[in-house]
Design a protein around this motif. Structure first.
Motif, short mmCIF file in Angstrom:
data_model
loop_
_atom_site.label_atom_id
_atom_site.label_comp_id
_atom_site.label_asym_id
_atom_site.label_seq_id
_atom_site.Cartn_x
_atom_site.Cartn_y
_atom_site.Cartn_z
N GLY A 36 26.34 53.10 74.43
CA GLY A 36 26.36 52.81 73.19
C GLY A 36 26.70 51.54 72.97
O GLY A 36 27.82 51.09 71.95
N VAL A 37 26.31 50.44 73.30
CA VAL A 37 26.83 49.02 73.25
C VAL A 37 25.72 48.10 72.53
O VAL A 37 24.69 48.49 72.51
CB VAL A 37 27.29 48.47 74.77
N ARG A 38 26.38 47.07 71.95
CA ARG A 38 25.60 46.03 71.30
C ARG A 38 24.96 45.18 72.47
O ARG A 38 25.87 44.51 73.11
CB ARG A 38 26.21 45.32 70.22
N CYS A 39 23.76 44.80 72.53
CA CYS A 39 23.20 44.02 73.56
C CYS A 39 22.73 42.81 72.81
O CYS A 39 21.92 42.96 72.21
CB CYS A 39 22.28 44.79 74.42
N TYR A 40 23.44 41.78 73.03
CA TYR A 40 22.81 40.42 72.22
C TYR A 40 21.82 39.67 72.98
O TYR A 40 21.72 39.69 74.31
CB TYR A 40 24.19 39.57 72.08
N GLY A 41 20.85 39.25 72.47
CA GLY A 41 19.82 38.24 73.16
C GLY A 41 18.59 39.07 73.64
O GLY A 41 17.77 38.29 74.11
N ILE A 42 18.44 40.05 73.11
CA ILE A 42 17.18 40.89 73.75
C ILE A 42 16.46 41.21 72.65
O ILE A 42 15.01 41.66 72.98
CB ILE A 42 17.58 42.14 74.69
N ALA A 43 16.60 41.21 71.36
CA ALA A 43 15.68 41.63 70.26
C ALA A 43 14.73 40.37 69.91
O ALA A 43 15.10 39.18 69.92
CB ALA A 43 16.58 41.88 68.88
N LYS A 44 13.75 40.90 69.54
CA LYS A 44 12.42 39.92 69.34
C LYS A 44 12.79 39.86 67.68
O LYS A 44 13.28 40.66 67.06
CB LYS A 44 11.06 40.69 69.67
N GLY A 86 20.41 40.79 78.69
CA GLY A 86 21.04 40.64 77.75
C GLY A 86 22.43 40.19 78.02
O GLY A 86 22.96 40.20 78.93
N SER A 87 23.37 40.20 76.85
CA SER A 87 24.72 39.84 77.00
C SER A 87 25.61 40.87 76.13
O SER A 87 25.07 41.22 75.06
CB SER A 87 24.98 38.32 76.47
N LEU A 88 26.71 41.13 76.57
CA LEU A 88 27.43 42.04 75.91
C LEU A 88 28.49 41.43 74.70
O LEU A 88 29.22 42.08 74.03
CB LEU A 88 28.65 42.82 76.90
N ARG A 89 28.24 40.01 74.82
CA ARG A 89 28.84 39.35 73.65
C ARG A 89 27.67 38.19 73.03
O ARG A 89 26.90 37.79 73.74
CB ARG A 89 29.81 38.36 74.35
N PRO A 90 27.92 37.92 71.95
CA PRO A 90 27.05 36.97 71.05
C PRO A 90 27.08 35.85 71.59
O PRO A 90 28.09 35.40 72.30
CB PRO A 90 27.52 37.11 69.56
N GLY A 93 22.48 29.94 70.54
CA GLY A 93 21.13 29.55 70.70
C GLY A 93 20.25 30.84 71.34
O GLY A 93 20.54 31.94 70.67
N VAL A 94 19.12 30.65 72.24
CA VAL A 94 18.18 31.69 72.46
C VAL A 94 18.50 32.16 74.06
O VAL A 94 18.84 31.34 75.07
CB VAL A 94 16.74 31.30 72.34
N ASN A 95 18.32 33.25 74.28
CA ASN A 95 18.42 33.82 75.67
C ASN A 95 17.19 33.10 76.50
O ASN A 95 15.98 33.81 76.46
CB ASN A 95 18.21 35.29 75.44
N SER A 96 17.68 32.16 77.20
CA SER A 96 16.51 31.44 77.94
C SER A 96 15.87 32.37 79.02
O SER A 96 14.79 32.11 79.58
CB SER A 96 17.16 30.12 78.70
N LYS A 97 16.63 33.28 79.61
CA LYS A 97 16.28 34.22 80.72
C LYS A 97 14.83 35.04 80.08
O LYS A 97 14.03 35.36 80.79
CB LYS A 97 17.20 35.16 81.21
N LEU A 98 14.94 35.54 78.82
CA LEU A 98 13.98 36.04 78.07
C LEU A 98 12.86 35.25 77.58
O LEU A 98 11.58 35.53 77.65
CB LEU A 98 14.34 37.28 77.16
N ALA A 99 13.32 34.18 77.16
CA ALA A 99 12.43 33.40 76.14
C ALA A 99 11.20 32.70 77.15
O ALA A 99 10.28 32.38 76.95
CB ALA A 99 13.13 32.28 75.42
N GLU A 100 11.63 32.44 78.58
CA GLU A 100 10.77 31.91 79.31
C GLU A 100 9.79 32.63 80.16
O GLU A 100 8.86 32.39 80.94
CB GLU A 100 11.59 31.05 80.45
#
Length: 114
Positions: A36-44, A86-90, A93-100
């Motif tokens: 049950g973790v917050r995953c940052y950088g994966i939400a559209k 994703g990342s476990l910490r905020p 910028g934007v998650n370049s791994k997913l944006a590309e």
């Protein structure tokens, strides 16, 4: 006699520490996965789960940018978050791994002569 007590104490202490180590390994503490973790950088955009890390909004579905490091989704566990890129910490910028990643629409056929 004092030497025998010291040896007995050291033996008992060693057995206790060894038992604790075996119990920790057996319980999976060595490879702990937080659930049950917050995953940052994966939400559209529009698909975040709640307020963002920067405090610019306080509600689900308010993300304005795909894969923002301030936006999060509630994920089952740490392993899933990392597997999804994703990342476990905020982060800024934007998650370049997913944006590309290429879009699901397929190759761009604009300008092809068929």
């Amino acid at each position: 006699m004092a030497e025998t007590r010291t040896t007995a104490f050291r033996t008992a202490l060693s057995v206790a520490l060894l038992g604790a180590a075996v119990a920790a390994i057996g319980s999976g503490a060595a490879k702990q996965v937080v659930e049950g973790v917050r995953c940052y950088g994966i939400a559209k955009a529009g698909e975040n789960d709640c307020a963002n890390a920067t405090g610019t909004h306080d509600c689900a579905g308010k993300a304005m940018v795909d894969f923002s490091g301030a936006e999060w989704k509630d994920i089952a566990d740490t392993r899933e978050c990392l597997l999804r890129g994703g990342s476990l910490r905020p982060f800024m910028g934007v998650n370049s791994k997913l944006a590309e990643q290429p879009s699901d629409s397929g190759p761009d056929d604009a300008g092809s002569d068929r």
